[in-house]
Design a protein around this motif. Structure first.
Motif, PDB file in Angstrom:
ATOM      1  N   MET A   1       0.842  -1.178   0.000  1.00 45.38           N
ATOM      2  CA  MET A   1       0.000   0.000   0.000  1.00 45.38           C
ATOM      3  C   MET A   1       0.887   1.240   0.000  1.00 45.38           C
ATOM      4  SD  MET A   1      -3.133   0.660   2.509  1.00 45.38           S
ATOM      5  CE  MET A   1      -3.277   2.146   3.380  1.00 45.38           C
ATOM      6  N   ASN A   2       0.669   2.125  -0.932  1.00 47.31           N
ATOM      7  CA  ASN A   2       1.455   3.348  -1.049  1.00 47.31           C
ATOM      8  C   ASN A   2       0.769   4.490  -0.315  1.00 47.31           C
ATOM      9  OD1 ASN A   2       3.329   2.072  -2.658  1.00 47.31           O
ATOM     10  ND2 ASN A   2       2.219   2.540  -4.534  1.00 47.31           N
ATOM     11  N   TYR A   3       1.569   5.372   0.262  1.00 48.12           N
ATOM     12  CA  TYR A   3       1.034   6.535   0.953  1.00 48.12           C
ATOM     13  C   TYR A   3       0.627   7.592  -0.064  1.00 48.12           C
ATOM     14  CZ  TYR A   3       0.733  10.764   3.689  1.00 48.12           C
ATOM     15  OH  TYR A   3       0.290  11.934   4.251  1.00 48.12           O
ATOM     16  N   VAL A   4      -0.581   8.103   0.064  1.00 46.70           N
ATOM     17  CA  VAL A   4      -1.069   9.176  -0.796  1.00 46.70           C
ATOM     18  C   VAL A   4      -1.456  10.332   0.118  1.00 46.70           C
ATOM     19  CG1 VAL A   4      -2.764   9.844  -2.520  1.00 46.70           C
ATOM     20  CG2 VAL A   4      -1.936   7.498  -2.444  1.00 46.70           C
ATOM     21  N   PRO A   5      -0.871  11.514  -0.060  1.00 42.72           N
ATOM     22  CA  PRO A   5      -1.148  12.629   0.850  1.00 42.72           C
ATOM     23  C   PRO A   5      -2.514  13.268   0.610  1.00 42.72           C
ATOM     24  CG  PRO A   5       0.316  13.339  -0.898  1.00 42.72           C
ATOM     25  CD  PRO A   5       0.110  11.856  -1.087  1.00 42.72           C
ATOM     26  N   GLY A   6      -3.029  13.863   1.689  1.00 45.70           N
ATOM     27  CA  GLY A   6      -4.246  14.670   1.591  1.00 45.70           C
ATOM     28  C   GLY A   6      -5.485  13.892   1.224  1.00 45.70           C
ATOM     29  N   THR A   7      -6.431  14.604   0.605  1.00 39.11           N
ATOM     30  CA  THR A   7      -7.719  13.991   0.272  1.00 39.11           C
ATOM     31  C   THR A   7      -7.622  12.971  -0.841  1.00 39.11           C
ATOM     32  OG1 THR A   7      -8.252  15.813  -1.217  1.00 39.11           O
ATOM     33  CG2 THR A   7      -9.063  15.979   1.051  1.00 39.11           C
ATOM     34  N   ALA A   8      -6.506  12.939  -1.555  1.00 34.60           N
ATOM     35  CA  ALA A   8      -6.337  11.932  -2.610  1.00 34.60           C
ATOM     36  C   ALA A   8      -6.376  10.532  -2.026  1.00 34.60           C
ATOM     37  CB  ALA A   8      -5.031  12.167  -3.356  1.00 34.60           C
ATOM     38  N   SER A   9      -6.069  10.414  -0.729  1.00 42.91           N
ATOM     39  CA  SER A   9      -6.107   9.099  -0.090  1.00 42.91           C
ATOM     40  C   SER A   9      -7.531   8.562   0.018  1.00 42.91           C
ATOM     41  CB  SER A   9      -5.474   9.168   1.298  1.00 42.91           C
ATOM     42  OG  SER A   9      -6.206  10.027   2.140  1.00 42.91           O
ATOM     43  N   LEU A  10      -8.532   9.415  -0.177  1.00 43.01           N
ATOM     44  CA  LEU A  10      -9.935   8.980  -0.110  1.00 43.01           C
ATOM     45  C   LEU A  10     -10.439   8.412  -1.431  1.00 43.01           C
ATOM     46  CD1 LEU A  10     -11.512  11.885   1.961  1.00 43.01           C
ATOM     47  CD2 LEU A  10     -11.075   9.555   2.713  1.00 43.01           C
ATOM     48  N   ILE A  11      -9.631   8.457  -2.471  1.00 40.18           N
ATOM     49  CA  ILE A  11     -10.078   7.980  -3.787  1.00 40.18           C
ATOM     50  C   ILE A  11     -10.502   6.519  -3.725  1.00 40.18           C
ATOM     51  CG2 ILE A  11      -9.282   7.503  -6.131  1.00 40.18           C
ATOM     52  CD1 ILE A  11      -8.808  10.320  -6.267  1.00 40.18           C
ATOM     53  N   ASP A  12      -9.783   5.706  -2.945  1.00 37.31           N
ATOM     54  CA  ASP A  12     -10.133   4.286  -2.817  1.00 37.31           C
ATOM     55  C   ASP A  12     -11.453   4.081  -2.086  1.00 37.31           C
ATOM     56  OD1 ASP A  12      -7.826   3.553  -4.140  1.00 37.31           O
ATOM     57  OD2 ASP A  12      -6.669   3.257  -2.294  1.00 37.31           O
ATOM     58  N   ASP A  13     -11.932   5.094  -1.372  1.00 40.98           N
ATOM     59  CA  ASP A  13     -13.171   4.976  -0.600  1.00 40.98           C
ATOM     60  C   ASP A  13     -14.414   5.390  -1.376  1.00 40.98           C
ATOM     61  OD1 ASP A  13     -11.856   4.016   1.595  1.00 40.98           O
ATOM     62  OD2 ASP A  13     -11.618   5.977   2.541  1.00 40.98           O
ATOM     63  N   ILE A  14     -14.258   5.855  -2.594  1.00 40.96           N
ATOM     64  CA  ILE A  14     -15.418   6.262  -3.390  1.00 40.96           C
ATOM     65  C   ILE A  14     -16.288   5.038  -3.674  1.00 40.96           C
ATOM     66  CG2 ILE A  14     -16.121   7.101  -5.684  1.00 40.96           C
ATOM     67  CD1 ILE A  14     -13.938   9.171  -5.461  1.00 40.96           C
ATOM     68  N   ASP A  15     -17.592   5.234  -3.622  1.00 44.76           N
ATOM     69  CA  ASP A  15     -18.622   4.210  -3.831  1.00 44.76           C
ATOM     70  C   ASP A  15     -18.732   3.227  -2.664  1.00 44.76           C
ATOM     71  OD1 ASP A  15     -19.359   5.328  -6.257  1.00 44.76           O
ATOM     72  OD2 ASP A  15     -18.004   4.044  -7.398  1.00 44.76           O
ATOM     73  N   LYS A  16     -18.168   3.578  -1.517  1.00 48.39           N
ATOM     74  CA  LYS A  16     -18.323   2.762  -0.309  1.00 48.39           C
ATOM     75  C   LYS A  16     -19.196   3.526   0.682  1.00 48.39           C
ATOM     76  CE  LYS A  16     -13.929   0.412  -0.850  1.00 48.39           C
ATOM     77  NZ  LYS A  16     -12.579   0.245  -0.310  1.00 48.39           N
ATOM     78  N   LYS A  17     -19.849   2.782   1.558  1.00 48.23           N
ATOM     79  CA  LYS A  17     -20.735   3.392   2.551  1.00 48.23           C
ATOM     80  C   LYS A  17     -19.907   3.960   3.695  1.00 48.23           C
ATOM     81  CE  LYS A  17     -25.212   2.489   4.580  1.00 48.23           C
ATOM     82  NZ  LYS A  17     -26.262   1.479   4.742  1.00 48.23           N
ATOM     83  N   HIS A  18     -20.212   5.214   4.073  1.00 53.41           N
ATOM     84  CA  HIS A  18     -19.468   5.910   5.110  1.00 53.41           C
ATOM     85  C   HIS A  18     -20.401   6.561   6.119  1.00 53.41           C
ATOM     86  CE1 HIS A  18     -16.178   5.513   2.279  1.00 53.41           C
ATOM     87  NE2 HIS A  18     -15.363   5.878   3.252  1.00 53.41           N
ATOM     88  N   LEU A  19     -19.847   6.788   7.302  1.00 55.72           N
ATOM     89  CA  LEU A  19     -20.492   7.582   8.334  1.00 55.72           C
ATOM     90  C   LEU A  19     -19.645   8.841   8.486  1.00 55.72           C
ATOM     91  CD1 LEU A  19     -21.919   6.609  11.701  1.00 55.72           C
ATOM     92  CD2 LEU A  19     -20.030   8.205  11.696  1.00 55.72           C
ATOM     93  N   VAL A  20     -20.293   9.983   8.546  1.00 57.75           N
ATOM     94  CA  VAL A  20     -19.564  11.235   8.749  1.00 57.75           C
ATOM     95  C   VAL A  20     -20.221  11.998   9.900  1.00 57.75           C
ATOM     96  CG1 VAL A  20     -20.856  12.525   6.987  1.00 57.75           C
ATOM     97  CG2 VAL A  20     -18.601  13.297   7.636  1.00 57.75           C
ATOM     98  N   LEU A  21     -19.383  12.442  10.828  1.00 53.28           N
ATOM     99  CA  LEU A  21     -19.829  13.257  11.948  1.00 53.28           C
ATOM    100  C   LEU A  21     -19.485  14.695  11.621  1.00 53.28           C
ATOM    101  CD1 LEU A  21     -20.966  13.446  14.825  1.00 53.28           C
ATOM    102  CD2 LEU A  21     -18.633  13.099  15.656  1.00 53.28           C
ATOM    103  N   LEU A  22     -20.487  15.571  11.679  1.00 52.46           N
ATOM    104  CA  LEU A  22     -20.290  16.982  11.327  1.00 52.46           C
ATOM    105  C   LEU A  22     -20.002  17.824  12.556  1.00 52.46           C
ATOM    106  CD1 LEU A  22     -23.151  17.427   8.701  1.00 52.46           C
ATOM    107  CD2 LEU A  22     -20.769  16.762   8.331  1.00 52.46           C
ATOM    108  N   ARG A  23     -19.451  18.987  12.316  1.00 60.42           N
ATOM    109  CA  ARG A  23     -19.085  19.913  13.384  1.00 60.42           C
ATOM    110  C   ARG A  23     -20.292  20.331  14.230  1.00 60.42           C
ATOM    111  NH1 ARG A  23     -15.613  25.065  11.652  1.00 60.42           N
ATOM    112  NH2 ARG A  23     -17.620  25.614  10.787  1.00 60.42           N
ATOM    113  N   ASP A  24     -21.475  20.374  13.629  1.00 59.25           N
ATOM    114  CA  ASP A  24     -22.674  20.768  14.381  1.00 59.25           C
ATOM    115  C   ASP A  24     -23.309  19.595  15.132  1.00 59.25           C
ATOM    116  OD1 ASP A  24     -23.905  19.310  12.380  1.00 59.25           O
ATOM    117  OD2 ASP A  24     -25.074  20.984  11.581  1.00 59.25           O
TER     118      ASP A  24
END
Length: 104
Positions: A1-24
């Motif tokens: 597995m190669n290190y990818v900096p920043g938001t580019a590391s999320l490319i592998d997570d596209i089309d997968k189910k996620h939970l996101v907690l917002l600031r509010d």
């Protein structure tokens, strides 16, 4: 597995189910469809999950765009793992009423 900096590391997570907690404090669950260099996220088939005590309810939100600055936590949900929760799912109306009573 190669290190990818920043938001580019999320490319592998596209089309997968996620939970996101917002600031509010809101919690969203949906399929990650797109990201950009500012960590702005686009979710599809999104629900807003509200927890009150041992009950929860899901409010359908559809396509949801989240500004990157509002993300506190982002995590992939394992859809193959069996659910072993002690929480009880209730209707939207019931969870909204429970939330209103809790806030008073």
């Amino acid at each position: 597995m190669n290190y990818v900096p920043g938001t580019a590391s999320l490319i592998d997570d596209i089309d997968k189910k996620h939970l996101v907690l917002l600031r509010d404090g809101r919690t969203l669950i949906g399929y990650l469809r797109s990201i950009d260099q500012f960590a702005n996220l686009v979710f599809h088939q999104t629900v807003e999950r509200i927890h009150v005590g041992k009950k929860f309810g899901d409010i359908p939100r559809g396509i949801f765009i989240v500004r990157g600055e509002n993300v506190v936590l982002l995590g992939e949900i394992d859809v193959d793992k069996p659910c072993d929760t002690v929480l009880q799912q209730v209707s939207i109306e019931e969870i909204l009423e429970e939330q209103r009573l809790q806030q008073q």
